[in-house]
Design an enzyme around this catalytic site. Structure first.
Site, PDB file in Angstrom:
ATOM      1  N   CYS A   1       0.822  -1.212   0.000  1.00 21.11           N
ATOM      2  CA  CYS A   1       0.000   0.000   0.000  1.00 21.11           C
ATOM      3  C   CYS A   1       0.856   1.262   0.000  1.00 21.11           C
ATOM      4  O   CYS A   1       1.716   1.429   0.869  1.00 21.11           O
ATOM      5  CB  CYS A   1      -0.899  -0.022   1.231  1.00 21.11           C
ATOM      6  SG  CYS A   1      -1.756   1.530   1.546  1.00 21.11           S
TER       7      CYS A   1
ATOM      8  N   TYR B   1      -5.799   6.365  -8.384  1.00 21.57           N
ATOM      9  CA  TYR B   1      -6.967   5.584  -7.962  1.00 21.57           C
ATOM     10  C   TYR B   1      -8.243   6.114  -8.611  1.00 21.57           C
ATOM     11  O   TYR B   1      -9.152   5.340  -8.922  1.00 21.57           O
ATOM     12  CB  TYR B   1      -7.100   5.622  -6.436  1.00 21.57           C
ATOM     13  CG  TYR B   1      -6.117   4.719  -5.731  1.00 21.57           C
ATOM     14  CD1 TYR B   1      -6.447   3.410  -5.405  1.00 21.57           C
ATOM     15  CD2 TYR B   1      -4.843   5.176  -5.398  1.00 21.57           C
ATOM     16  CE1 TYR B   1      -5.551   2.581  -4.764  1.00 21.57           C
ATOM     17  CE2 TYR B   1      -3.928   4.345  -4.752  1.00 21.57           C
ATOM     18  CZ  TYR B   1      -4.288   3.054  -4.438  1.00 21.57           C
ATOM     19  OH  TYR B   1      -3.392   2.220  -3.815  1.00 21.57           O
TER      20      TYR B   1
END
Length: 356
Positions: free
Chosen positions: A66, A218
């Site tokens: 992440c 994203y």
């Protein structure tokens, strides 16, 4: 035939708090636009409830996959907090991710007994999934999300207080600031990564990097409609081009000094050619084809401690395998340039190694 699909997040989940998600919220109202939910926990080390201590009272949970958690791992390492703040790595899998209910089989990141490189940590608090940590610290957390028809937001990083069994913070921007300054009296490395004279410049570049690059990739990859994707793609490349031009004039984002803003950019760029270019369809250019961004990527990689936080294999496996709403087969690619050391270690065009 409609091309609109289910995107992640709703505007009402951003909230009115002064979080990163609210400050840099996606202003695109197009159906299918992604809106990142706000993080839940925003306490601070140095308060009466959470005083700074040097005995591993506080524990940092991160995933090597992440980018938001990776920020914290980098700062933890650069500030030499290994014997002051505990660290646990999750595995690379996020199983059963879905934008639509039911969410019964989704438990967030799992824990493994070893990471990679120089790190090998067991989970000391008895958690099997990150869900367990959230529910222990805040009973009913899952129900709060599911009652709104939303997937529980089991974010990493998490800074956890083992004494009170509470979450100090689940917001990466706040955690890196705490790691930078809250443990200074105990840390052997005291270089300030957020100097007062650079704060305004840092805020200026963060206002570009967060919405168009960190979250921008994203917004491209999790768009639920063609128009939402195209809007996100345009915004993303406007930001990338601005930062490419800026880094053509100076070594780092605020000048010649390395700051937290550089960490925030670097962890996204470190995933770019492996994941975002293809998986998130940001595919105008690779970082390796943008000379200033690629120079910056390799320059930061050489700073002592940074390399040991990067796990390209786990990054690749996480995105391609876990995000079935983007890649339904779960097959990850082979033969990526970023898996070759030469991609990172090419240094003929770099200045002397930066030291903290």
């Amino acid at each position: 035939m409609s091309t609109e699909g289910k995107s992640w997040g709703k505007k009402e989940d951003i909230g009115d708090e002064n979080t990163e998600q609210a400050k840099f919220a996606n202003k695109d109202n197009t159906p299918g636009a992604m809106h990142r939910p706000a993080t839940k926990f925003h306490n601070k080390i140095g308060s009466s409830e959470f005083p700074a201590e040097s005995n591993n009272r506080y524990h940092l949970y991160v995933s090597e996959s992440c980018p938001w958690a990776h920020r914290c791992h980098v700062v933890w390492r650069l500030k030499s907090l290994q014997n002051i703040v505990g660290l646990t790595l999750t595995g690379w899998k996020l199983e059963n991710i879905s934008h639509t209910p039911p969410f019964d089989d989704y438990h967030g990141w799992d824990f493994v007994e070893s990471g990679s490189g120089s790190y090998s940590y067991s989970e000391p608090n008895g958690f099997k999934f990150i869900e367990d940590l959230y529910e222990k610290a805040h009973p009913g957390y899952r129900q709060e999300w599911e009652s709104r028809g939303q997937r529980p937001y089991y974010a990493v990083p998490v800074l956890y207080d083992t004494k009170t069994e509470k979450i100090v913070s689940s917001e990466s921007a706040e955690i890196i600031q705490m790691l930078n300054e809250a443990f200074e009296e105990f840390a052997p490395t005291t270089r300030n990564l957020e100097p007062a004279n650079l704060k305004s410049k840092m805020e200026e570049v963060n206002s570009i990097v967060y919405p168009t690059i960190n979250d921008g990739v994203y917004r491209c990859g999790f768009a639920g409609s063609q128009q939402a994707y195209e809007n996100a793609y345009k915004s993303h490349w406007e930001g990338m081009d601005k930062i490419e031009a800026l880094l053509g004039e100076q070594r780092f984002l605020t000048g010649e000094e390395f700051t937290l803003s550089d960490v925030r950019l670097w962890t996204t760029l470190a995933r770019y050619d492996t994941v975002y270019f293809s998986h998130f369809k940001t595919n105008r250019s690779m970082v390796k084809d943008m000379p200033n961004l690629y120079r910056f990527l390799r320059d930061v990689y050489r700073i002592e401690g940074v390399e040991s936080t990067l796990n390209v294999e786990w990054i690749k496996k996480h995105y391609y395998w876990s995000q079935r709403m983007v890649n339904p087969t779960g097959i990850w690619p082979l033969g990526m340039a970023t898996e070759d050391e030469s991609y990172w270690e090419k240094s003929d065009d770099l200045p002397p190694v930066y030291t903290l």
